[in-house]
Each structure stands twice: as C-alpha cells, then as structure tokens.
Design an enzyme around this catalytic site. Structure first.
Site, short mmCIF file in Angstrom:
data_model
loop_
_atom_site.label_atom_id
_atom_site.label_comp_id
_atom_site.label_asym_id
_atom_site.label_seq_id
_atom_site.Cartn_x
_atom_site.Cartn_y
_atom_site.Cartn_z
N THR A 114 0.81 -1.23 0.00
CA THR A 114 0.00 0.00 0.00
C THR A 114 0.84 1.27 0.00
O THR A 114 1.97 1.28 0.52
CB THR A 114 -0.91 0.01 1.25
OG1 THR A 114 -1.53 1.31 1.37
CG2 THR A 114 -0.13 -0.23 2.52
N TYR A 138 -1.63 0.21 10.10
CA TYR A 138 -1.89 -0.53 8.86
C TYR A 138 -0.67 -0.45 7.93
O TYR A 138 -0.13 -1.46 7.48
CB TYR A 138 -3.14 0.03 8.19
CG TYR A 138 -3.33 -0.44 6.77
CD1 TYR A 138 -3.56 -1.78 6.49
CD2 TYR A 138 -3.28 0.47 5.70
CE1 TYR A 138 -3.73 -2.21 5.17
CE2 TYR A 138 -3.45 0.05 4.40
CZ TYR A 138 -3.68 -1.29 4.14
OH TYR A 138 -3.83 -1.70 2.86
N LYS A 142 2.14 -3.45 6.72
CA LYS A 142 2.40 -3.79 5.31
C LYS A 142 3.89 -3.58 4.99
O LYS A 142 4.49 -4.36 4.23
CB LYS A 142 1.53 -2.94 4.39
CG LYS A 142 0.05 -3.30 4.44
CD LYS A 142 -0.24 -4.56 3.62
CE LYS A 142 -1.70 -4.92 3.61
NZ LYS A 142 -2.05 -5.97 2.65
N LEU A 185 -13.89 7.01 -0.05
CA LEU A 185 -14.60 8.17 -0.58
C LEU A 185 -15.62 7.81 -1.68
O LEU A 185 -16.80 8.16 -1.57
CB LEU A 185 -13.60 9.21 -1.10
CG LEU A 185 -14.23 10.48 -1.66
CD1 LEU A 185 -14.99 11.25 -0.57
CD2 LEU A 185 -13.17 11.38 -2.30
#
Ligand code: UFG
Length: 326
Positions: A114, A138, A142, A185
């Site tokens: 990510t 998070y 990763k 979003l």
C-alpha cells in the site's frame, strides 16, 4: 498456472481472481469471509473458507505455482485503535504464509502492499526509493511484510513483487466495492446518490492544496488486476520487486464529488467536517517503474471511467448493497 488467492472474496482480490480466471489460470481462493463476501467470489474459482494463519498448512501444497496474497485487515483508523489485531492478522499471518510457501516449494508471490507504507511524502509523485515512514499501524504492518519478503527472497530464492496501491476504485465484472463497513470516498459518495445516506462529509477544506481538500491518485481496479497478472508472470527467483500502482494524476475530494455528480445526475450534498486523523494532504504515485518493469499499460486511468464503472456496479446492487436501509 495453479494459483492460491488469499482474500479472494474481497474487493481487490475478487477482481484479480476474475482476471486470472479469464486468462486461463486455475484459481483457489482462501478467505475467512471476515470482510469479504460470497457474492465477491468469481465463478470458476474453488473456494475454501478459512483464515490463512490456521488453514494454509492444509491448503497449500507443491501442486501450486504461485500465491497472490490479499487477505489482510485494512482499515487505517481501526489499525491505530487495535494494533494487535493488525500485527497478528497481517504480519504474523504473512510470516506463516511465507513459511508454508518455503516448505512446499511454492516460490512465486505477489503481495498486496500500500501507499500507506510511505506516510506523509516529502514530494509527489512518490517513487519507490522515497522514505517509508508510515503514519498508521496498517501501513507499518504492510511495510514490515515487505521487509520480510525481501529477506525471504534473498535467503530462500523466493520470486516476489509487492504492489503498493494508491486509491483503488471502480468495478469489474461482478466485483466491486460493497463492504459491510465502508470508509472509502467514492463508494460513500455513490451511497448518497443511491439515497442510502444523506450527504458526504468532506474531511477538511483547509489543506495546503488548490481547493483545500485532500488530493489522491485513483486507480481503476481492473488496471490494478492487470498489473498483478504481469507481476506473477515476470517474477524472478531471488528478486523482490516493489512497485507503485497509481494513475499518476491527483484529484481533490471536491473534484471526485463533482465527477460523481456528473455521472449519477444526483446533487450529492456535501458537508465540511473536521480533518480525519492520519490523512496526508496529497498522495500521488509515480508508476513509471511498474510501467517499465512489468510492461504495464493502464487503460482506464481517467476518473470519469473509474466512477462510471463504480456507479454501474453500485446502482445494480439493489438489496445486496450493505448500505441499503434494512
Ligand atoms: N474522505 C472524505 N470523506 C469521506 C471519506 C474520505 O473526505 O467520507 C477523504 C479522505 O479524507 C481522503 C480521501 O477522501 O482525503 C480519500 O479517502 P479514502 O478513505 O477513500 O482513501 P485513503 O486515501 O484514506 O486510503 C487509501 C487506501 C488505504 C491506504 C491509504 C494510504 O484506501 O488502504 O490510501 O494513505 F492506506
């Protein structure tokens, strides 16, 4: 190839599994359905319900040619509140997977990483050699897995690619965004157009950006899936590649809402809300390395296409929409 897709009942994993099946690969999906759902499992895949940490030893054997590892916990806010679940569920689980791959001799891996590994960038577009200073758990988990993969590649000859996604959106085939807990979003804005929520909260209009709202790089999920197939096909023994995947173009929250208004024909009321903790002002990828190294040519990069595909999926969900009033 015979491929194991962990997390293949989720949004990105489901689209990638669909594309792999279309290319003639055999796909086995391992998913505990904690955030994914049965609707997301593509036809033609073999589905095994269970979590990677406990099931991998039963599922993975030497008949597999590779693994695409999507299964993870991925809510930024939750990761800050419940770090243990993320270190355990992401890092420990991934180490279990890496060891299972090693013991079975399955040596080809594509990992779902990510943009959150970079944190607040010093400049954009972000290239892969920029500092990695995640601002949430998070992203930290990763990044830790990326490091683990690098050392397994060096020590044990694993052939691997980590793909660092920017903002994935859109839909493909029967797979799109329909999460039980939605925080992203575009799906939230489309829920307003569906009449499932009254307005969209804009998290801050005082950011140092042209219109004061955050800028992000939205990449179509089908382009993202193409990159996974190419990565799998071009991985080489002992090498761990880390590649950004984005469109290379940034859009503000206001611009995204405007495109959603055009596509849906709905006024989509917005309300300015406080900034969300952990949000960087601007995140835009340089995907030059992925384009060069994979021969990747994203073809659905414009935001209108992304939103049109997302809307076609969302507006067809009917009662299956998790956001639908019950
Ligand atoms: N936003 C709003 N209102 C909402 C939801 C989002 O204004 O109701 C804004 C956010 O503040 C952000 C932008 O819209 O500026 C995009 O937010 P998303 O939640 O859709 O996506 P993020 O940029 O936060 O997250 C993405 C990936 C994460 C990854 C992160 C890296 O989804 O997996 O980028 O920072 F960790």
């Amino acid at each position: 190839m015979k491929l194991l897709v962990t997390g293949g009942a989720g949004y990105v994993g489901g689209v990638c599994a669909t594309v792999l099946l279309e290319r003639g690969h055999e796909v086995v999906i391992l998913d505990d359905l904690s955030t994914g759902n049965r609707d997301g499992i593509p036809e033609g895949a073999t589905f095994i319900e269970g979590d990677v940490a406990t099931k991998i030893g039963d599922v993975l054997d030497s008949t597999f040619d590779g693994v695409l590892h999507f299964a993870a916990r991925s809510l930024v806010g939750e990761s800050v509140e419940k770090p243990g679940e993320y270190w355990q569920g992401n890092v420990v689980t991934s180490l279990t997977l890496l060891d299972a791959m090693r013991s079975t001799g399955v040596d080809n891996l594509v990992f779902s990483s990510t943009a959150a590994t970079y944190g607040e960038p010093e400049q954009v577009p972000i290239t892969e050699d920029m500092p990695t200073r995640p601002t949430n758990t998070y992203g930290a988990t990763k990044l830790a897995i990326d490091h683990a993969i690098t050392s397994y590649a060096k020590a044990h000859g694993l052939a691997a690619t980590s793909l660092r996604y920017f903002n994935v959106a859109g839909a493909y085939g029967s797979a799109g965004e329909n999460r039980v807990v939605e925080t992203h979003l575009i799906p939230l804005v489309l829920q307003v157009a569906l009449g499932h929520r009254e307005d969209i909260k804009v998290f801050g209009d005082d950011w140092p950006t042209p219109d004061g709202t955050c800028v992000r790089d939205y990449i179509h999920v089908a382009d993202l899936a193409d990159a996974h197939v190419l990565a799998l096909e071009t991985n080489s023994a002992g090498v761990h590649r880390i590649l950004n995947l984005g469109s290379g173009e940034g859009f503000s929250v206001r611009e995204v809402i405007d495109v959603c208004r055009e596509v849906t024909g709905h006024p989509i009321p917005d309300v300015i809300a406080p900034r969300r903790a952990g949000d960087p002002a601007v995140l835009v990828a340089s995907s030059s390395k992925a384009i060069d190294e994979l021969g990747w040519s994203p073809s659905r990069t414009d935001l209108r296409t992304v939103v049109e595909d997302a809307w076609a999926f969302t507006s067809n969900l009917g009662d299956r929409a998790h956001s639908a009033p019950r």
